[in-house]
Design an enzyme around this catalytic site. Structure first.
Site, PDB file in Angstrom:
ATOM      1  N   CYS A 115       0.563  -1.146  -0.100  1.00  0.00           N
ATOM      2  CA  CYS A 115       0.261   0.300  -0.036  1.00  0.00           C
ATOM      3  C   CYS A 115       1.023   0.934  -0.418  1.00  0.00           C
ATOM      4  CB  CYS A 115      -0.826   0.288   1.264  1.00  0.00           C
ATOM      5  SG  CYS A 115      -2.064  -1.362   1.187  1.00  0.00           S
ATOM      6  N   HIS A 252      -3.260   7.169   2.039  1.00  0.00           N
ATOM      7  CA  HIS A 252      -3.854   5.864   1.600  1.00  0.00           C
ATOM      8  C   HIS A 252      -5.714   5.818   1.985  1.00  0.00           C
ATOM      9  CE1 HIS A 252      -4.033   2.002   0.776  1.00  0.00           C
ATOM     10  NE2 HIS A 252      -3.794   1.589   2.253  1.00  0.00           N
ATOM     11  N   ASN A 282     -10.349  -0.387  -0.642  1.00  0.00           N
ATOM     12  CA  ASN A 282      -8.594   0.329  -0.290  1.00  0.00           C
ATOM     13  C   ASN A 282      -7.878  -0.543  -1.592  1.00  0.00           C
ATOM     14  OD1 ASN A 282      -5.283  -0.368   0.120  1.00  0.00           O
ATOM     15  ND2 ASN A 282      -6.275  -1.198   2.457  1.00  0.00           N
TER      16      ASN A 282
END
Length: 325
Positions: A115, A252, A282
């Site tokens: 990520c 993020h 996500n």
């Protein structure tokens, strides 16, 4: 004193057309829209269809970014693709992007920091441009995380989605001041002791399979806010800037509670936080450039704005980038 700065010329994004809502998931596994939204802030996510790959979305996002930047394929010297879901074990999916986009110069490679991949990719591109390895770089975050999910595990399959985002960077000369356009500061970190908290239980050299994503959600949540604020304070220290100077915070997009707590701890006003996790879930390395593109296209992020990016991912990896748009 004149210094090299990596200026963002344009951005773009691409998403699958297939939307899966929380209610859709509740018909497949033991969950509910209320349960998912309360814990994550996610309402829906996009999932790649058969025949759609990480390269599919990366190419589409890159084309938009290049068009917005006004650059041609021959203008690009470097292609960096941040991804944990490459099309093939090798070669790098970045070379597929390079070929399909008609880029014939320089180098192309994948970067894997889960990520945190886009933040890592921006930092690497910035370093290479500043040392004269090229004039313009294409940095892409693209993922098909749906291919890693165990769709019977309600603690993980509700969290992730697919998509891509991209930016074009150009090396320009600045005055070395915080008012310069471009990347002002970067900070990257990792700590491999936390590998077992967020990982995929497969790989070419271990099982010979792709494997599935496994996560200790509470442990990840517990570490996230402290780690994120640590690197952000570092980039503030590098530049002499602070939370009050930030125009937009683009974190993020993993979990709405982590985003809110991070902003609160840093003293960043809620109205300055760009949030897309509710629509995208996500999307790992794609989440920051996707959110950037949304905020640029709806008019929030404008030239001259100070934008703070941050991410944390499996490994653990984490990092922050401060950029003047």
């Amino acid at each position: 004193m004149s210094v090299a700065r990596s200026v963002i010329l344009g951005c773009g994004s691409a998403l699958p057309s297939h939307v899966i809502t929380n209610d859709d998931l509740s018909r497949r596994i033991d969950t509910s829209d209320e349960w998912i939204q309360q814990r994550t802030g996610i309402r829906e996510r996009r999932i790649a269809a058969e025949g759609e790959f990480t390269s599919t979305f990366g190419i589409a996002a890159a084309r938009v970014a290049m068009a917005q930047a006004g650059v041609a394929p021959d203008d690009i010297d470097l292609v960096i693709l941040a991804t944990s879901t490459p099309d093939n074990t090798f070669p790098a999916t970045a070379v597929t992007l390079q070929a399909e986009l008609g880029i014939r110069r320089g180098a192309a490679f994948d970067l894997q920091a889960v990520c945190s991949g886009f933040v890592y990719g921006l930092t690497v591109a910035d370093s290479l441009l500043k040392t004269g390895q090229g004039t313009r770089a294409l940095v892409v975050g693209s993922e098909t995380f749906s291919r890693l999910l165990d769709w019977e595990d309600r603690t993980t399959c509700v969290l992730f989605g697919d998509g891509a985002g991209a930016v074009v960077l150009e090396a320009q000369r600045g005055q070395g001041a915080a008012s310069d356009r471009g990347v002002l500061a970067c900070r990257l970190r990792s700590d491999g002791r936390h590998k077992e908290k967020l990982f995929v239980d497969g790989g070419p050299s271990t099982t010979g399979t792709v494997g599935h994503l496994r996560m200790e959600g509470r442990e990840v949540f517990k570490h996230a806010v402290a780690m994120i604020t640590d690197v952000i304070e570092d980039v503030f220290a590098q530049t002499g800037l602070g939370a009050d100077d930030i125009d937009w915070f683009v974190p993020h997009q993993a979990n709405r509670r982590i985003i809110d707590l991070s902003a609160q701890k840093l003293g960043i006003a809620p109205e300055k936080v760009v949030v897309t996790v509710d629509r995208h879930g996500n999307t790992s390395a794609a989440s920051i450039p996707l959110a950037l593109d949304v905020a640029v296209r709806d008019g929030r992020i404008k030239p001259g704005d100070l934008v703070l990016l941050e991410a944390m991912g499996g490994g653990f990896t984490w990092g922050a980038v401060l950029v003047r748009w």
